[in-house]
Design a protein around this motif. Structure first.
Motif, PDB file in Angstrom:
ATOM      1  N   UNK A  21       0.848  -1.186   0.000  1.00 26.13           N
ATOM      2  CA  UNK A  21       0.000   0.000   0.000  1.00 26.13           C
ATOM      3  C   UNK A  21       0.887   1.241   0.000  1.00 26.13           C
ATOM      4  N   UNK A  22       0.833   2.053  -1.067  1.00 28.24           N
ATOM      5  CA  UNK A  22       1.733   3.213  -1.127  1.00 28.24           C
ATOM      6  C   UNK A  22       1.490   4.240  -0.025  1.00 28.24           C
ATOM      7  N   UNK A  23       0.259   4.384   0.435  1.00 27.98           N
ATOM      8  CA  UNK A  23       0.000   5.337   1.512  1.00 27.98           C
ATOM      9  C   UNK A  23       0.576   4.820   2.833  1.00 27.98           C
ATOM     10  N   UNK A  24       0.494   3.525   3.053  1.00 26.23           N
ATOM     11  CA  UNK A  24       1.098   2.936   4.240  1.00 26.23           C
ATOM     12  C   UNK A  24       2.609   3.080   4.207  1.00 26.23           C
ATOM     13  N   UNK A  25       3.162   2.997   3.024  1.00 23.66           N
ATOM     14  CA  UNK A  25       4.600   3.133   2.818  1.00 23.66           C
ATOM     15  C   UNK A  25       5.077   4.499   3.287  1.00 23.66           C
ATOM     16  N   UNK A  26       4.337   5.547   2.912  1.00 25.99           N
ATOM     17  CA  UNK A  26       4.703   6.899   3.334  1.00 25.99           C
ATOM     18  C   UNK A  26       4.620   7.033   4.848  1.00 25.99           C
ATOM     19  N   UNK A  27       3.595   6.453   5.459  1.00 27.10           N
ATOM     20  CA  UNK A  27       3.457   6.501   6.913  1.00 27.10           C
ATOM     21  C   UNK A  27       4.664   5.856   7.597  1.00 27.10           C
ATOM     22  N   UNK A  28       5.121   4.751   7.057  1.00 31.54           N
ATOM     23  CA  UNK A  28       6.274   4.056   7.631  1.00 31.54           C
ATOM     24  C   UNK A  28       7.524   4.919   7.507  1.00 31.54           C
ATOM     25  N   UNK A  29       7.738   5.506   6.339  1.00 33.56           N
ATOM     26  CA  UNK A  29       8.897   6.384   6.131  1.00 33.56           C
ATOM     27  C   UNK A  29       8.868   7.533   7.136  1.00 33.56           C
ATOM     28  N   UNK A  30       7.688   8.089   7.373  1.00 34.29           N
ATOM     29  CA  UNK A  30       7.564   9.226   8.291  1.00 34.29           C
ATOM     30  C   UNK A  30       7.868   8.850   9.745  1.00 34.29           C
ATOM     31  N   UNK A  51      15.392   9.736  11.292  1.00 35.05           N
ATOM     32  CA  UNK A  51      16.806   9.504  10.996  1.00 35.05           C
ATOM     33  C   UNK A  51      17.013   8.781   9.669  1.00 35.05           C
ATOM     34  N   UNK A  52      15.946   8.541   8.905  1.00 38.19           N
ATOM     35  CA  UNK A  52      16.059   7.995   7.552  1.00 38.19           C
ATOM     36  C   UNK A  52      16.510   9.130   6.650  1.00 38.19           C
ATOM     37  N   UNK A  53      17.710   9.017   6.117  1.00 30.02           N
ATOM     38  CA  UNK A  53      18.309  10.106   5.353  1.00 30.02           C
ATOM     39  C   UNK A  53      18.060  10.011   3.856  1.00 30.02           C
ATOM     40  N   UNK A  54      17.561   8.893   3.393  1.00 31.66           N
ATOM     41  CA  UNK A  54      17.315   8.730   1.963  1.00 31.66           C
ATOM     42  C   UNK A  54      17.013   7.283   1.634  1.00 31.66           C
TER      43      UNK A  54
END
Length: 137
Positions: A74-83, A87-90
Motif C-alpha cells: 500500500x503506497x500510503x502505508x509506505x509513506x506513513x512508515x517512512x515518516x 533519521x532515515x536520510x534517503x
C-alpha cells in the motif's frame, strides 16, 4: 532470497520475516521482499521494530530497496512508515526492471527524502555511502 551484498561495511544482523529479508549495516539497511508478497501495514510491524532496535531515533541510515522480485504494498502505508523514522536520510531503489524503476520515480512525489534509482545493488551502496559521508562533513 540470498542477495549478494557488495559492500565492505560490517553486517550487523540480518532478519528474515518470511515475506521479506533485511540486512542491517551501520548506516544502511537493505530490504528485499519475497516474490508475490502482498505487504500490509500489519506485516510491517516486525521490520519496523527491528529498524527501531538497530538505529533508534538518532543513528542516520539509508534504506536500500532491492526490488528483484515482484510484490505489492500500500503506497500510503509506505509513506506513513517512512515518516516514522526522522533519521532515515534517503532511499535507494534497485531494479533491473524498467517498469519498477518508473514506479520508483513516482515514489519521489510522496516521499520527501533523497531517492536514488539504480540498476545494480553496488551502485546503490556507493550512493548510500556517499550520502552518509556527506552527513559527517
Amino acid at each position: 532470497m540470498e542477495t549478494p551484498l557488495p559492500t565492505t561495511s560490517k553486517l550487523l544482523t540480518e532478519e528474515d520475516f518470511g515475506f521479506a529479508k533485511f540486512w542491517f549495516y551501520p548506516n544502511f539497511l537493505v530490504g528485499e521482499f519475497a516474490d508475490g508478497a502482498d505487504v500490509s501495514k500489519e506485516d510491517s510491524i516486525g521490520p519496523i521494530t527491528s529498524i527501531k532496535r538497530v538505529y533508534g531515533a538518532t543513528i542516520p541510515f539509508i534504506y536500500i530497496s532491492n526490488r528483484k522480485n515482484s510484490y505489492s504494498m500500500d503506497p500510503m502505508g509506505y509513506k506513513e512508515i517512512v515518516d516514522m523514522f526522522p533519521n532515515l536520510m534517503g532511499m535507494a531503489i534497485v531494479s533491473e526492471n524498467k517498469y519498477r524503476r518508473m514506479i520508483a520515480t513516482l515514489e519521489k512525489m510522496f516521499i520527501k527524502k533523497p531517492i536514488g534509482v539504480f540498476h545494480e545493488l553496488d551502485e546503490a551502496f556507493e550512493w548510500a555511502t556517499q550520502n552518509i559521508q556527506q552527513l559527517d562533513k
